[in-house]
Each structure stands twice: as C-alpha cells, then as structure tokens.
Design an enzyme around this catalytic site. Structure first.
Site, mmCIF file in Angstrom:
data_model
loop_
_atom_site.group_PDB
_atom_site.id
_atom_site.type_symbol
_atom_site.label_atom_id
_atom_site.label_comp_id
_atom_site.label_asym_id
_atom_site.label_seq_id
_atom_site.Cartn_x
_atom_site.Cartn_y
_atom_site.Cartn_z
ATOM 1 C CB THR A 253 -1.584 54.044 80.161
ATOM 2 O OG1 THR A 253 -1.515 53.505 81.798
ATOM 3 C CG2 THR A 253 -1.852 54.888 80.158
ATOM 4 C CD GLU B 83 1.066 63.321 77.685
ATOM 5 O OE1 GLU B 83 1.621 64.452 78.161
ATOM 6 O OE2 GLU B 83 2.381 63.092 77.168
HETATM 7 N N1 MCN Z 1 -0.254 51.707 74.036
HETATM 8 C C1 MCN Z 1 0.040 50.530 72.937
HETATM 9 N N2 MCN Z 1 0.505 50.453 71.824
HETATM 10 C C2 MCN Z 1 1.505 51.917 71.792
HETATM 11 C C3 MCN Z 1 1.721 52.421 72.418
HETATM 12 C C4 MCN Z 1 1.151 52.776 73.618
HETATM 13 O O1 MCN Z 1 -1.045 49.859 72.581
HETATM 14 N N3 MCN Z 1 2.600 52.077 70.768
HETATM 15 C C5 MCN Z 1 -1.382 52.050 74.744
HETATM 16 C C6 MCN Z 1 -0.736 50.706 76.453
HETATM 17 O O2 MCN Z 1 -1.696 50.661 75.844
HETATM 18 C C7 MCN Z 1 0.046 51.822 76.699
HETATM 19 C C8 MCN Z 1 -0.850 53.665 76.621
HETATM 20 O O3 MCN Z 1 -0.989 53.094 75.440
HETATM 21 O O4 MCN Z 1 -0.292 51.654 78.099
HETATM 22 C C9 MCN Z 1 -0.076 54.484 76.822
HETATM 23 O O5 MCN Z 1 0.813 54.223 76.453
HETATM 24 P P1 MCN Z 1 1.584 55.976 76.072
HETATM 25 O O6 MCN Z 1 1.990 56.906 75.689
HETATM 26 O O7 MCN Z 1 3.754 55.149 76.290
HETATM 27 O O8 MCN Z 1 1.440 56.405 77.907
HETATM 28 P P2 MCN Z 1 2.118 56.329 79.065
HETATM 29 O O9 MCN Z 1 2.355 54.429 79.490
HETATM 30 O O10 MCN Z 1 3.745 57.182 79.211
HETATM 31 O O11 MCN Z 1 1.172 57.416 80.183
HETATM 32 C C10 MCN Z 1 1.531 58.281 80.507
HETATM 33 C C11 MCN Z 1 0.219 59.340 79.223
HETATM 34 C C12 MCN Z 1 0.206 60.960 79.518
HETATM 35 S S1 MCN Z 1 1.972 61.479 79.906
HETATM 36 C C13 MCN Z 1 -0.843 61.122 80.114
HETATM 37 S S2 MCN Z 1 -0.375 63.215 80.957
HETATM 38 C C14 MCN Z 1 -1.566 60.528 80.700
HETATM 39 C C15 MCN Z 1 -2.604 59.581 79.540
HETATM 40 O O12 MCN Z 1 -0.749 58.703 79.234
HETATM 41 N N4 MCN Z 1 -3.093 59.901 81.590
HETATM 42 C C16 MCN Z 1 -3.298 59.257 81.305
HETATM 43 N N5 MCN Z 1 -2.317 58.852 79.236
HETATM 44 C C17 MCN Z 1 -4.275 58.388 80.541
HETATM 45 N N6 MCN Z 1 -5.377 57.283 80.564
HETATM 46 C C18 MCN Z 1 -5.836 57.567 82.185
HETATM 47 N N7 MCN Z 1 -6.783 56.513 81.480
HETATM 48 N N8 MCN Z 1 -5.704 58.561 83.093
HETATM 49 C C19 MCN Z 1 -4.253 58.875 82.556
HETATM 50 O O13 MCN Z 1 -3.694 59.817 83.989
HETATM 51 MO MO1 MOS Z 2 1.016 63.604 81.026
HETATM 52 S S1 MOS Z 2 1.113 65.101 81.486
HETATM 53 O O1 MOS Z 2 3.055 63.957 80.251
HETATM 54 O O2 MOS Z 2 2.322 63.163 82.631
#
Ligand code: MCN
Ligand code: MOS
Length: 766
Positions: free
Chosen positions: A479, A733
């Site tokens: 991510t 997501e």
């Molecule tokens: N980000 C950003 N600005 C924001 C929020 C996020 O630039 N305001 C960018 C960042 O690079 C951050 C990424 O987006 O690392 C994802 O942030 P976030 O939305 O907070 O998601 P999480 O870090 O909680 O990651 C989990 C989410 C989920 S729930 C699933 S399912 C999923 C996803 O991320 N699985 C993934 N994206 C994925 N991406 C990859 N490569 N692999 C997975 O398994």
């Molecule tokens: Mo994402 S399916 O909420 O890990």
C-alpha cells in the site's frame, strides 16, 4: 490526465496545500528493495534446521472422519511427525475477528467432524517438502459422509437466519406513498469471490525455547496476530514475536489466525524445530473463505421527476455452518441517497464452506453493485440521465445516522469525471453507439467507503547524524505505509524523506490497528505526526534547558530543520552536536493517539484488543466517508458476446492524499479488481460435495494487463480535518466500489441486456 499531472484545481489538492513532504509524491521507500530482490518475505527467511509441513484436507463436503491410517506416512522417508486430532497439542480457543470462538475448552486445528470440503484433517512434517508431500499422499482417511449443502443456491440451504444488528428502518417503508409515481424492483447476485493475493498464506514457526515463539508470517495485523498466538499457546504477549516486514498482498485474507497457522506452530513445538508451511494455491481457497455469495432484492419507489420516496432492501449472504460472518450488504444502500422511507434487512445462510471473511471492501462492494444497478434501471424507467437521477437524490446529510457529512464531494466527482469522460455526448438509447462489429456502451456508478477510527502508537528516534527512525508494528502490504510514515516524520522534523528510515512489521514495536477497512494510513500518519511533534518538542526543551546545551538561554523557541536546531538559521547547530553536548547519542519518544480518557492500563489494553479499537472511541459527531464516481466505456463484440473495458475515468473524494502517486496506484488497483469482479472472478463449487472447482489462477480468473485499459483517476478531495487528524479519508478499498455496476450499466447501454448476476460472461450475453 491522471492524478499526478492534473491541473492544480483538481487532482492535486494535497500537492497545492503541501508545504512539506507530506502530501507530495515521494517514491516508495521499499521500492528498491523489492525490485532488487532485497525484500525478504516471510517464507524466504533463512532459519536453520527447518522442517516442512504439508496439509491433508477433507475430501467430503460434510460428515465424519471414521479412521485415519497414518502408518505408511509415518514410515516414509524423512517423516518426523504425522499430526491429526488424536495426537495434536490442544490449544486455548481464541475468538476470531467476528467473535466466533471454537466450542469447548480446548482447540485443535484438525477436524474429525467435517464441515466443508478442504477442512484440515492432518499434517505431515518431514525433512524436505518433497518428503512431506509424498508422505501426505500415503495417508488413508475413511469417512462417513453426510449430505453437504455447499452453497445457498442449493434449496436445502433455506432462508437462513436474520441478522438483527444489521436491520435498519426509518420513515414509513410500507407507505402509503401517494407521491411515488414509479416503483421498481429487481434481484442482484454476486458469486463467491476469493482474495488470491499473489503471495499465498504460509508461515515459519520457530520456538527458541519452550515458551518463546517467533513467527514469520504475512499478516495485516501484527498486534492481533501476536495476541492470537499468545492466546492459543497461553503465553505472555511478550513471549511471542511476529515478524512481517513485507507482505505480498492480503486484500482482507491475512488478518486472522487460521487453522494451518496453528498446525505449523504446534508441529514446531512438538518437534522442537522450526517448521515452514506454505499453502499451495488451491489451499488458499480453503484456508480462508473470501467473499460469500450474495443475493439482494431492491425495491425503489420514486416520484415521476426522480426523487426517491422509499427504498427497501432484502439481502442474503452465505456463512459457514460453524461460524457467523455477515457480508454487510445494507452498508451503501443506507447512506448513499436522500431516502425518506427506508428498510434494510439481512439474512445469513449457513452452508458447508470455510467461513467467509473480509474481502476488498466487504459489504460496500456488493451493496453498491445492487444499488447502483437499480439506480441505473430506475433512471431508464424514468427517462432520466443516470447522473441526473443521482444529482436529484444527493443527500445534504447522512440519512442513516442523521449526522452531517464531514465532507462529501460527490457532485464534484460527477462534474469532473463526467467532463473528462465526455458523458454529455452519450446517446442514452441502448445499442445506439457502435464501431464496426463492436457495440459501445457508456455506464456510470458511484462508490463509497467509510472512514474508520482507532488508536495507534508510534516511536520516533532522532539520531546524532540528524537522521530519523520511525518504528511501529503497522504493516505495508504493498500500500505504501513505509513511504507515507517517512513523509510524515520528515514533514514534522524538517528533514528530507530520505533521512527517515521506517521499521514496520514487528510485534515488539508500538501497537497498531489492523490494516483493514482502509484505515491504517490515516491512523498511523496521525500517530507518527503526534510522536514526531513530541520528539521535536523534546529536542527544543533539551536545547533550551539542558545545562550543557550550547543553545541554553537562547530565545524562547528554537527551530528544528534540516538536521539542525537553533534560534535562527544562522545560529543553528547540528542536532548531533546538541545530542553529544547533552550526553546522548539519540532521542527517542513514543506516543499514542488514544483519547486522554482511555489512558489507564486496562483501557489501553481494551482499546487495542478489540477489533482494531473501533467503536470504543468516542462516537463521531459527523458522518465520515470517501466517495467516487466511475464513468466506464465497454466494447461488446456482437457476435461473440465478449466484453472489453475500453476506458475508465474515475473522480474520487478521499480527502487529503498523503502521497498522490501511491493513492493513485491504490485507486487504479481497485478499479482493476472491479473489472475482475464484473467480468471474470467466480468461485465455482461442485454441487455434489462442495469441492471448490476453480481453486487455481487459471479457473479463478483475475484481471490481468490484457483486461485493463487506460484508467484515469482524478482526485477532487480536499483536506477533511473533521474526518481525520491529518485530513485524509479512506483510500485503499474506495475505488473498487462501484466499478462492477458501472460496467453492468455500460453493458446494458451497449447491448440492451440487463445482467443482474456477476460475473458478466459471454454466455449471459448471447
Ligand atoms: N493513502 C494516501 N492518502 C490517504 C490515505 C491513503 O496517499 N489519505 C495511500 C497510502 O499510500 C496508503 C494507501 O493509500 O498506504 C492505503 O491506505 P489506506 O486506505 O489507509 O489502507 P490501509 O493502509 O488500511 O490498507 C488496507 C487496504 C485494504 S483494507 C485492502 S483490502 C487492500 C488495500 O488496502 N489490500 C491491498 N490495498 C491493497 N494494496 C495492495 N498492494 N495489496 C493489498 O493486499
Ligand atoms: Mo480490507 S478487505 O478491509 O482488509
């Protein structure tokens, strides 16, 4: 036009606001390591003296193991142990994410009563993988088979049970609604879907002593995973160490303790040697359930000019006979539009399957499929443009909670994506646009994702050379967590991003919530921001007050920037100089983002132990969601019924983006997965015995480069400080939600055929 090069007005809200590194494009800190093969994944860890574990699974859909003949396997070359329910160590039962706890006082990960095809029955541990595999084939299991009900398409599955907690009602859903000139009802279905991360599940379990366990395992939640192992083996938390610095994707499937993990850890303990277990690709389909199949009936009524009067939603999803998982199907229907009269109900239907679980926007994704197809159908019945119908039903607040939106820039999404796509040029009549043999269809739909809240903890170290370390048990599964946390610390401490090294994925480090629900970025940037500020304040205090500080007695504040500290740029000294003068080689600070009232040791434990801490934080006074609108062109070959996605333009409101390049990659990834969901992905089960037939990447097809067209993702988000401390909303997501209905709507526009069941295959179009 893409997110990283759109004009300043849109697409770069974060860029234009940014004064420091946070909000700007920064290249991935872990990128070089991954490209050069220097990123060591769990199963690549070199641990000496390794043994190999292979799983043996049930081949019936339901029934009972009568006997297991292990003799031949035990006598096979290299075999150290053949494990089953009879000789396994018994563990303490631990609840899963959803509160399902195995029955009884003890838990053994090997089944005697078989509840699904593929359930774990035995395991073989041998010196080499080949020996373990060969010996596993020698195990003879005899079963007493019982009738299996593998899917809810089977009549015997019945109607299941109602999930009252998910039911919601307001206004008068039963009417009378004299003003409603139009009523529309339809049923939508989605198949079972599987997470299929490119790195399959697996682990290395290593007991350094009888009561000290190290686990190398890809996990979306280090802290929860470590706690789960500690629980299973009744060990103090500190005696377990889970390491997961790199993860080859999870998509929801790597956040829970699964039976095969217990099996490997048990084997390692019983043999006193480290054990490696790598699930095969087919085993990933039975190790974890993925998204259950869903069926939703929506009934909408509206005035002749397209104002929704009522919405009724009846939803079904599968669960397992041994546990409860509800795909929350009402989640988008409840909050997307201004609906004065509403009812949503959900039932879960137990079948003989491995327990389903979170999968790429759980609930949101199928919920939007039903709602956004139904809105398209309603627009057609009303003779309205589908965007116009949505505009007329844009809610000024959240009808589900009655709260105001923290921000909702969906109208801007329509404007910006619609214009970039050229929507105004659309001829609304189906089959009206074509090029040669290809029918052209333009469809649109919206997506959304909630913004969750939970506490996080981080450590920041300032070293004598002015460089900075950030430490946390948070994870990065592709991510970008490494990168955005470096950007955050760099922003606060005034150093270039390259001067910050980030260490993640170790349960010994500060506690972090699950990387699920697209929450981690907002939660952990907030924790690191707060901790880095505390570190800066401590440096300043040190400079002003330490008797040996060269800065003592300076003006009443000091500037920390570029590795220096001083009252002015001219009079600044190196941070290292200050640390040396005051007798230290580094400064270390740990902080968390728990609300002050929840700071006691017990509260702290509770806050970090409940699922990601959600719900235990004070209730928000605003409704916090990300939004997006997808505009998609499909090309349908009239003779063959093949559907190709030709163009995607999506505008997204995810608040402030911490790194637009990484966010764009998340958005595009979500859209690619949405294409897979719409056209390719389908878990197919043998109706006789519940065996998953599509348990490989040839039959379970995910979108690959050849399926993916030019994708334009445009950010219209602006910092939303009511949603999160640093103004970001959910990213990960978000973009998958709404893609499948946009494609289904485009397919209708191209062909005049309404497909209400995913995936849309050529069979369904011919
Ligand atoms: N980000 C950003 N600005 C924001 C929020 C996020 O630039 N305001 C960018 C960042 O690079 C951050 C990424 O987006 O690392 C994802 O942030 P976030 O939305 O907070 O998601 P999480 O870090 O909680 O990651 C989990 C989410 C989920 S729930 C699933 S399912 C999923 C996803 O991320 N699985 C993934 N994206 C994925 N991406 C990859 N490569 N692999 C997975 O398994
Ligand atoms: Mo994402 S399916 O909420 O890990």
């Amino acid at each position: 036009m893409s997110l990283t090069d759109t004009p300043a007005k849109y697409g770069s809200a974060a860029d234009t606001e940014a004064t420091g590194p946070l909000g700007r494009v920064a290249i991935r800190g872990d990128g070089g390591l991954k490209v050069r093969g220097g990123a060591t994944y769990a199963l690549e860890q070199s641990v000496e003296n390794l043994l190999h574990c292979v799983l043996v699974q049930a081949t019936i859909g339901a029934g009972r193991v009568v006997s297991i003949d292990k003799a031949a396997a035990e006598a096979a070359p290299g075999v150290r142990l053949v494990l089953d329910a009879e000789n396994s160590l018994a563990l303490k039962p631990m609840p899963d994410f959803f509160g399902n706890t195995p029955p009884g006082d003890t838990y053994v990960p090997f089944a005697r009563d078989i509840r699904f095809n593929g359930e774990l029955v035995a395991a073989v541990v041998a010196d080499t993988l080949e020996q373990a595999r060969a010996a596993a084939a020698l195990i003879e299991i005899s079963y007493e088979e019982a009738p299996a009900v593998p899917t809810f398409a089977d009549e015997r599955a019945g109607e299941g049970r109602a999930v009252d907690a998910l039911a919601k009602e307001w206004g008068e859903p039963d009417g009378p609604h004299a003003e409603a000139g139009m009523r529309f009802a339809a049923t939508y279905e989605t198949p079972r879907e599987y997470n299929v991360p490119i790195e399959p599940h697996g682990l290395i379990a290593h007991w350094e002593a009888d009561d000290r366990l190290t686990i190398y395992e890809p996990t979306q939640w280090i802290d929860g995973t470590a706690r789960n192992y500690a629980g299973w083996f009744d060990l103090p938390f500190d005696n377990v160490r889970v390491l997961s610095p790199f993860i080859g994707g999870g998509f929801g499937s790597k956040a829970q303790g699964l039976p095969h993990s217990a099996a490997a850890a048990i084997a390692a303990k019983m043999l006193g040697r480290p054990v490696k277990l790598a699930a095969t690709r087919p085993q990933t389909f039975t190790a974890y359930g993925g998204r259950p199949a869903t069926r939703q009936t929506l009934t909408l009524s509206a005035t002749k000019d397209g104002r929704l009067v009522s919405l009724e939603h009846d939803a079904f999803s599968e669960t397992s006979v041994y546990g409860t998982f509800a795909e929350t199907l009402g989640v988008v229907t409840k909050m997307m539009y201004a609906v004065p009269n509403f009812r949503s109900r959900q039932r879960i239907v137990p079948v003989n399957t491995v327990l389903p679980g979170p999968f790429r926007a759980p609930g949101k994704n199928p919920s939007a499929f039903a709602l956004e197809c139904a809105m398209d159908e309603l627009a057609i019945e009303l003779g309205l443009d589908p965007v116009e119908l949505r505009r007329r039903n844009e809610p000024d607040h959240d009808f589900e909670t009655g709260k105001p939106w923290s921000s909702r820039r969906l109208l801007q999404c329509y404007d910006v994506a619609g214009e970039a796509f050229g929507w105004a040029k659309r001829n609304p009549a189906p089959r009206s646009m074509r090029e040669g043999r290809e029918l052209i269809g333009w469809g649109m739909a919206v997506g959304t994702h909630p913004v969750y809240a939970a506490p996080g903890e981080a450590t920041v170290r300032v070293l004598s050379d002015g460089s900075v370390e950030v430490l946390s048990s948070a994870i990065d599964m592709g991510t970008g967590t490494y990168t955005i946390l470096a950007q955050t610390a760099a922003e606060v401490l005034g150093v270039p991003v390259e001067k910050v090294s980030v260490k993640l994925g170790d349960s010994r480090l500060g506690r972090a919530p699950v990387a699920g629900g697209s929450q981690l970025a907002n939660l952990m940037t907030a924790a690191v921001h707060k901790t880095a500020q505390a570190a800066r304040d401590e440096l300043i205090t040190l400079g002003l007050t330490d008797p040996n500080s060269p800065l003592r007695g300076e003006a009443n504040t000091l500037l920390v920037e570029g590795g220096t500290i001083g009252a002015s740029r001219g009079g600044a000294i190196g941070i290292g100089e200050l640390l040396a003068a005051t007798g230290r080689d580094h400064l270390e600070v740990t902080r968390d983002t728990l609300p002050p009232a929840e700071r006691s040791a017990e509260e702290r434990q509770r806050m970090f132990s409940t699922l990601a801490g959600r719900g235990s934080l004070p209730e928000a006074t605003v409704s916090k969601h990300s939004f997006c609108a997808h505009f998609i062109e499909v090309r349908v070959d009239e003779d063959f019924g093949t559907v190709r996605v030709a163009r995607v333009v999506t505008a997204l409101d995810a608040g402030r983006l911490y790194n637009p390049k990484l966010a764009e990659s998340q958005f595009k990834g979500g859209i690619v997965m949405g294409i897979g969901m719409a056209l390719l992905e389908e878990g197919v089960t043998d109706p006789r015995n519940g065996r998953i037939l599509s348990s490989n990447l040839a039959d379970y097809r995910i979108a690959t480069n050849a399926d993916v067209p030019e994708i334009t993702a445009i950010s219209v988000g602006e910092p939303d400080y009511d949603a999160t401390p640093l103004g970001g909303k959910a990213v990960g997501e978000l973009a998958i939600v709404g893609v499948a209905p946009a494609i289904a709507n485009a397919v209708y526009h191209a062909t005049g055929k309404r497909i209400r069941r995913l995936p849309i295959t050529l069979e369904s179009l011919l």
